[in-house]
Design a protein around this motif. Structure first.
Motif, PDB file in Angstrom:
ATOM      1  N   SER A  70       0.855  -1.187   0.000  1.00 46.75           N
ATOM      2  CA  SER A  70       0.000   0.000   0.000  1.00 46.75           C
ATOM      3  C   SER A  70       0.891   1.236   0.000  1.00 46.75           C
ATOM      4  O   SER A  70       2.082   1.161   0.318  1.00 46.75           O
ATOM      5  CB  SER A  70      -0.892  -0.002   1.241  1.00 46.75           C
ATOM      6  N   ASN A  71       0.328   2.381  -0.352  1.00 44.51           N
ATOM      7  CA  ASN A  71       1.117   3.613  -0.408  1.00 44.51           C
ATOM      8  C   ASN A  71       1.788   3.919   0.923  1.00 44.51           C
ATOM      9  O   ASN A  71       2.956   4.316   0.972  1.00 44.51           O
ATOM     10  CB  ASN A  71       0.239   4.803  -0.829  1.00 44.51           C
ATOM     11  N   ASN A  72       1.057   3.720   2.026  1.00 48.52           N
ATOM     12  CA  ASN A  72       1.594   4.016   3.359  1.00 48.52           C
ATOM     13  C   ASN A  72       2.735   3.068   3.708  1.00 48.52           C
ATOM     14  O   ASN A  72       3.791   3.483   4.193  1.00 48.52           O
ATOM     15  CB  ASN A  72       0.473   3.922   4.396  1.00 48.52           C
ATOM     16  N   THR A  73       2.528   1.778   3.454  1.00 49.48           N
ATOM     17  CA  THR A  73       3.567   0.772   3.744  1.00 49.48           C
ATOM     18  C   THR A  73       4.786   0.990   2.859  1.00 49.48           C
ATOM     19  O   THR A  73       5.933   0.848   3.301  1.00 49.48           O
ATOM     20  CB  THR A  73       3.005  -0.653   3.542  1.00 49.48           C
ATOM     21  N   ALA A 110       5.821   3.836   1.596  1.00 54.12           N
ATOM     22  CA  ALA A 110       6.546   5.017   2.086  1.00 54.12           C
ATOM     23  C   ALA A 110       7.445   4.654   3.264  1.00 54.12           C
ATOM     24  O   ALA A 110       8.594   5.106   3.353  1.00 54.12           O
ATOM     25  CB  ALA A 110       5.555   6.114   2.481  1.00 54.12           C
ATOM     26  N   LYS A 111       6.936   3.802   4.158  1.00 52.84           N
ATOM     27  CA  LYS A 111       7.735   3.370   5.315  1.00 52.84           C
ATOM     28  C   LYS A 111       8.914   2.504   4.861  1.00 52.84           C
ATOM     29  O   LYS A 111      10.021   2.620   5.390  1.00 52.84           O
ATOM     30  CB  LYS A 111       6.861   2.591   6.307  1.00 52.84           C
ATOM     31  N   SER A 112       8.663   1.630   3.882  1.00 55.72           N
ATOM     32  CA  SER A 112       9.724   0.765   3.369  1.00 55.72           C
ATOM     33  C   SER A 112      10.828   1.591   2.711  1.00 55.72           C
ATOM     34  O   SER A 112      12.015   1.355   2.951  1.00 55.72           O
ATOM     35  CB  SER A 112       9.142  -0.242   2.363  1.00 55.72           C
TER      36      SER A 112
END
Length: 196
Positions: A152-155, A157-159
């Motif tokens: 997902s976009n949020n995951t 970004a964290k990666s």
């Protein structure tokens, strides 16, 4: 970008390398990170063999990119063997420094190393070692995060943030081969690295 692509040769020794001519872009990364798939996505055709079995690429495969078939190549893509896969025999792994390290350290036409890292797994020490190696030898490189469509976009970004932090790099270009996301940004980076 659209090029006419020609497979040149597979090299397992510096004596096999094509004669230096035009700028070369090397694709490196762990086994099964998606090097061949990314090359195919960039070129818009299947030129590099894709295998579900890690460690299939055991030579450096060179591909010439022509503006049209009757002109000299504009650049060469080099698809390098993957690293970090335990089931590859030690004898093959032991041979790699005999031709991969000379390619990365001595090849005068190597304009850019594209380091592929998997966005779906935590940052890997072997990837950091590769980046450190390129820095020590003052080789230009960029870092590309593969398989970004699985997050997902949020995951994602964290990666990407974790990859930048652990590998101590300013930028990681996320790419997907299925939706072609990121290939435009990657082409811009590749072309910017070529000598004027």
């Amino acid at each position: 970008m659209k090029f006419s692509v020609k497979f040149l040769l597979s090299a397992t020794s510096p004596s096999h390398f094509p004669a230096p001519s035009v700028p070369e872009v090397a694709f490196l990364g762990r086994s099964n990170v998606g090097k061949s798939s990314l090359i195919n996505a960039l070129l818009g055709e299947t030129v590099a063999r894709v295998s579900s079995t890690p460690g299939r690429t055991r030579a450096i495969n060179f591909f010439a990119l022509h503006n049209n078939p009757n002109t000299p190549p504009k650049m060469i893509f080099a698809d390098l063997p993957g690293y970090g896969y335990a089931k590859i025999s030690k004898s093959i792994s032991a041979e790699w420094p005999s031709f991969i390290e000379p390619y990365l350290t001595e090849r005068e036409t190597l304009a850019l190393a594209v380091c592929l890292v998997d966005t779906n797994i935590p940052p890997q020490p072997s990837d950091s070692m590769l980046i450190d190696f390129l820095q020590q030898h003052q080789r230009p490189y960029i870092v590309v995060g593969t398989k970004a469509d699985r997050l997902s976009n949020n995951t994602l970004a964290k990666s990407i943030a974790a990859l930048k932090r652990e590998h101590q790099v300013d930028n990681v270009i996320p790419c997907t081969v299925n939706k072609q996301n990121g290939t435009k940004a990657l082409w811009s980076a590749l072309l910017a690295a070529l000598p004027a």
